[in-house]
Every structure is written in C-alpha cells, then in structure tokens.
Design a protein around this motif. Structure first.
Motif, PDB file in Angstrom:
ATOM      1  N   GLY A  50      21.401  29.912  28.960  1.00  0.00           N
ATOM      2  CA  GLY A  50      22.335  30.673  29.774  1.00  0.00           C
ATOM      3  C   GLY A  50      21.834  31.031  31.156  1.00  0.00           C
ATOM      4  N   LYS A  51      20.719  30.436  31.595  1.00  0.00           N
ATOM      5  CA  LYS A  51      20.128  30.765  32.904  1.00  0.00           C
ATOM      6  C   LYS A  51      20.108  29.554  33.839  1.00  0.00           C
ATOM      7  CE  LYS A  51      19.058  35.029  31.822  1.00  0.00           C
ATOM      8  NZ  LYS A  51      19.644  36.196  32.518  1.00  0.00           N
TER       9      LYS A  51
ATOM     10  N   GLY B 113      22.194  28.526  36.236  1.00  0.00           N
ATOM     11  CA  GLY B 113      22.457  28.869  37.634  1.00  0.00           C
ATOM     12  C   GLY B 113      21.286  29.591  38.270  1.00  0.00           C
ATOM     13  N   ASN B 114      20.695  30.519  37.519  1.00  0.00           N
ATOM     14  CA  ASN B 114      19.526  31.241  38.023  1.00  0.00           C
ATOM     15  C   ASN B 114      18.364  30.299  38.302  1.00  0.00           C
ATOM     16  OD1 ASN B 114      19.720  34.355  38.036  1.00  0.00           O
ATOM     17  ND2 ASN B 114      20.806  33.783  36.183  1.00  0.00           N
TER      18      ASN B 114
ATOM     19  N   ARG C 244      23.075  33.490  40.342  1.00  0.00           N
ATOM     20  CA  ARG C 244      23.576  34.523  39.418  1.00  0.00           C
ATOM     21  C   ARG C 244      25.092  34.630  39.487  1.00  0.00           C
ATOM     22  NH1 ARG C 244      18.934  37.295  41.326  1.00  0.00           N
ATOM     23  NH2 ARG C 244      20.169  38.520  42.798  1.00  0.00           N
TER      24      ARG C 244
ATOM     25  N   ASP D  13      26.665  32.022  37.382  1.00  0.00           N
ATOM     26  CA  ASP D  13      26.590  32.374  35.962  1.00  0.00           C
ATOM     27  C   ASP D  13      27.578  33.478  35.586  1.00  0.00           C
ATOM     28  OD1 ASP D  13      24.638  30.518  35.318  1.00  0.00           O
ATOM     29  OD2 ASP D  13      22.965  31.889  35.704  1.00  0.00           O
TER      30      ASP D  13
ATOM     31  N   VAL E  75      25.984  22.979  37.304  1.00  0.00           N
ATOM     32  CA  VAL E  75      26.268  23.825  36.139  1.00  0.00           C
ATOM     33  C   VAL E  75      27.536  23.336  35.445  1.00  0.00           C
ATOM     34  CG1 VAL E  75      26.720  26.184  35.355  1.00  0.00           C
ATOM     35  CG2 VAL E  75      25.131  25.782  37.254  1.00  0.00           C
TER      36      VAL E  75
ATOM     37  N   ARG F 260      29.821  29.816  27.717  1.00  0.00           N
ATOM     38  CA  ARG F 260      28.844  28.961  28.402  1.00  0.00           C
ATOM     39  C   ARG F 260      27.657  28.692  27.514  1.00  0.00           C
ATOM     40  NH1 ARG F 260      28.318  29.663  33.777  1.00  0.00           N
ATOM     41  NH2 ARG F 260      26.596  28.197  33.564  1.00  0.00           N
TER      42      ARG F 260
END
Length: 403
Positions: free
Chosen positions: A134-135, A137-138, A270, A273, A330, A402
């Motif tokens: 789940g990270k 985009g970060n 962020r 996300d 993403v 996601r």
C-alpha cells in the motif's frame, strides 16, 4: 524522519543502497543537464531545428526500450540497472572528448540516452519492487525526491562554478564538467554493485508486453509523452535563444525545479495513495494549459524582462506538475496481476510514450521556426486537455481496495 522514510519499504530489500545510487546518478545528471543546452547552442551552434533533431535521436532509445529489454529478458531489474550505468558512462566519456561536431555530439547523446532510458524503467520497477504494501505512491515519491536532490546539488555546482568564476562559460569548461559527470556515473555504477535484489522476471513471459486491459495506460503515456517533450526539448531553448539566458541562469531554474520536486515528490506520492491516481492525472494536465499559455504568449503580454520571469516561473511549475506522472505507474500496479506484469507493462509504456515524443522532437523545431513558439505551446496545451479527457474515462479502485 528516518522511521517515516523506512516504513515505506520492505525491510529485507536493498532500498537503502538503491536510493544512494539514485542520488549519485541524479548528481551526475544534474551537472550534465545544467550545461547541455547551453553547450549545444553556444559551442555546437545548434538552432532550434537542430535541437529538435538531437532530441529525436535522444528519444529513439526510449522507443527501442521494449525491444532492448526483450533481448535481455533473462536479466533481473538490478542487473539491467547496473548495465545501464555503463552505457551512461560511455556516452558521457564520448561527450567529453569528441569535438563539437553536430553528428558526433548527437551520437554521444544517443549512447548516454540508451543507458538513461534503461535505467529509468528499472528505477521505477525497483521502487515498486521495494515498496511496502500500500506504499507504492510513497515509494515512487521518495525515489523521485532522492533523484531530484542529486540533480539539485549538480545544478547548484554549475551555478557556483560560473558565478564564482571558477570556470568561464565555454567549450573547455563544459568539457571538464562532462568529465566530472562521467566520474560520478562511474561511482554510481560501483555503488550499485551493493544492491542485492531478487526481482527475477517470470521466465514464461516476455517484456514485449501488450495486453488489452492496459490500453488506456498506453494511451495516457502517448498524451503525456507528447506534452512532456515540448517542455523538455524546447523549454530551456526558448529561454536561451529567445531571451538569451546563460548556463548559470538555466541551472538556477533547474535547481529551483529540483528543490520543488524534492519537497513535493513525497507529498504527491502520498496524495496519489490518498485520493487516487485518476484525480491527480486530470488535475495535472488542466494546470498545464495555463502554463502553456503563458510560455507561448508572455512576450505578447508583458515587457521582455517580465516575460522572461513569467516563462521561468512557468518552467518550474511545469516541472512540479510533471511529478503527477507517477500516478500512471500506480494505475498499472492496480491493474496488473503480478509485479512481473507491472514491470513489463511499465517498460512497454516507456516505449509507447516515446513513439510520439520522437515526432514531437523532430517536428517541434520546425513548428517553432515556421509557425512560432505560440503554435508550439498551443499544441502542447491541446495535448494536455486530451490527456485530462482520457484520464477521466479510467475506472479507479476505491482507496480501500488498493493493493
């Protein structure tokens, strides 16, 4: 800060070594890019049309990327990342020693660009590979931020070199800076040997990867590539040829762009996300229309000095909104059934992106010469609107769904 950074990645991955090399390669590129446009204009005597031709050959490796990667399909992303550094070194070494002959200079640009484009795809792949659940985009945001930090140091070095009189603008000085970039790429290549990833591709699949479910992603890459190429190729050249900007001035703009990107990349990551890639994609290109308008028409609205400031500000703004391109990666990850499929699709997307950019590069100089910069940036704005309209048709997952 350290904990906030590390939590975005898998503990067992080589993300720390990877990010260190990203910064080193970014530094080498910052020095190179900080003087390249002025070198081409002042030393190689390239006109706006010549610049378009040089960009045509610079972008050819991007178009060929999918075929290159298909040939070396059995290599892991880490191995390709390291091999690309060797090509970048070769191109930079050639740029250092060949005379400022247009053909030879373009050949050096081509060789360097081949390595750069291979590494571009692998950087994105590895950032996604090393990201925690789940990270995504970060992770991409931090990767871009680290690269921009390296760029920034390189741009600031160019500013200092010429502003303090350490070197005077000219062929010999530019060659010395090219050689320093070569050394940095060598250091980055050595440092990359410490990366111990296991992103071995699925041997049953090809990197030449086209699937119907990714059709909208391919189209978004076409629109994005076209609009990006106008600014990347002709943005600095407008400031150099039309407004007389020097290498130190151009490097200041690059530095401001790098600072903005360094600060905002994690934030935009962020944001992707949190609110989803679709909203980010649409908003990005709507802002672009305003940027294109002022870049193409500022000299009709304001006095020349003010117009230069307006164009400079809009160049930095374009660099900021370009960060939203992370959203498409993403998007691919959400559609893909596996990381291998996402990796292959992203590599194919880079080639699709360049299918249009090579023509924009080739004909952009002609459009500027014959029809004026106004027409060139009107076209860029229209392409941006097409991108927004097409992005509005994609179906994004709910944030809670996601991967």
């Amino acid at each position: 800060m350290k904990g906030s950074f590390s939590k975005n990645f898998k503990i067992s991955s080589s993300f720390k070594q990877f990010f260190f090399t990203v910064a080193i390669f970014g530094l080498g590129y910052g020095l190179y890019k900080g003087i390249l446009d002025n070198y081409l204009a002042e030393v190689a005597s390239m006109t706006q049309f010549d610049k378009g031709v040089s960009e045509f050959f610079r972008e050819i490796p991007g178009l060929l990327l999918v075929f290159v990667l298909a040939i070396f399909y059995m290599f892991s992303a880490e191995k390709l990342y390291k091999a690309a550094a060797l090509l970048m070194m070769a191109g930079m070494l050639m740029q250092t020693f060949v005379p400022a002959n247009k053909i030879l200079v373009i050949m050096a640009i081509f060789i360097y660009s081949l390595g750069e484009h291979i590494q571009l795809g692998m950087r994105t792949t590895l950032a996604l590979e090393y990201s925690a659940e789940g990270k995504s985009g970060n992770s991409l945001g931090w990767m871009n931020s680290m690269y921009q930090a390296g760029n920034l140091i390189g741009f600031l070095a160019v500013i200092a070199i010429f502003s303090l009189g350490i070197l005077l603008p000219g062929a010999e000085s530019y060659k010395k800076i090219f050689f320093i970039s070569f050394i940095l790429f060598g250091l980055g290549a050595i440092a990359s040997l410490t990366i111990r990833g296991k992103s071995i591709p699925d041997k049953t699949k090809s990197r030449f990867y086209f699937r119907k479910k990714f059709t909208k992603y391919y189209m978004l890459e076409v629109f994005y590539g076209a609009r990006k190429q106008v600014f990347f190729t002709f943005g600095p050249y407008v400031l150099i040829l039309f407004y007389g900007a020097k290498a130190s001035t151009i490097s200041i703009l690059f530095a401001l762009s790098a600072i903005s990107s360094f600060i905002l990349s994690p934030m935009i990551g962020r944001l992707i996300d949190r609110i989803g890639y679709k909203i980010v994609m649409i908003s990005d290109t709507l802002i672009l229309v305003v940027v294109c308008f002022f870049y193409g028409f500022a000299h009709h609205i304001f006095p020349r000095d003010i117009a230069f400031i307006v164009c400079s500000a809009n160049y930095v703004l374009d660099a900021i909104i370009s960060l939203a391109s992370m959203a498409s990666s993403v998007y691919v990850q959400d559609l893909a059934d596996s990381k291998e499929e996402a990796r292959a699709t992203i590599s194919t997307g880079i080639s699709v992106n360049h299918l249009i950019t090579i023509f924009i590069a080739l004909f952009g100089g002609w459009i500027w010469t014959v029809l004026g910069i106004e027409t060139l940036f009107i076209i860029s704005a229209i392409l941006g609107l097409c991108n927004s309209a097409y992005a509005a048709t994609i179906k994004s997952k709910n944030i809670g769904e996601r991967k």
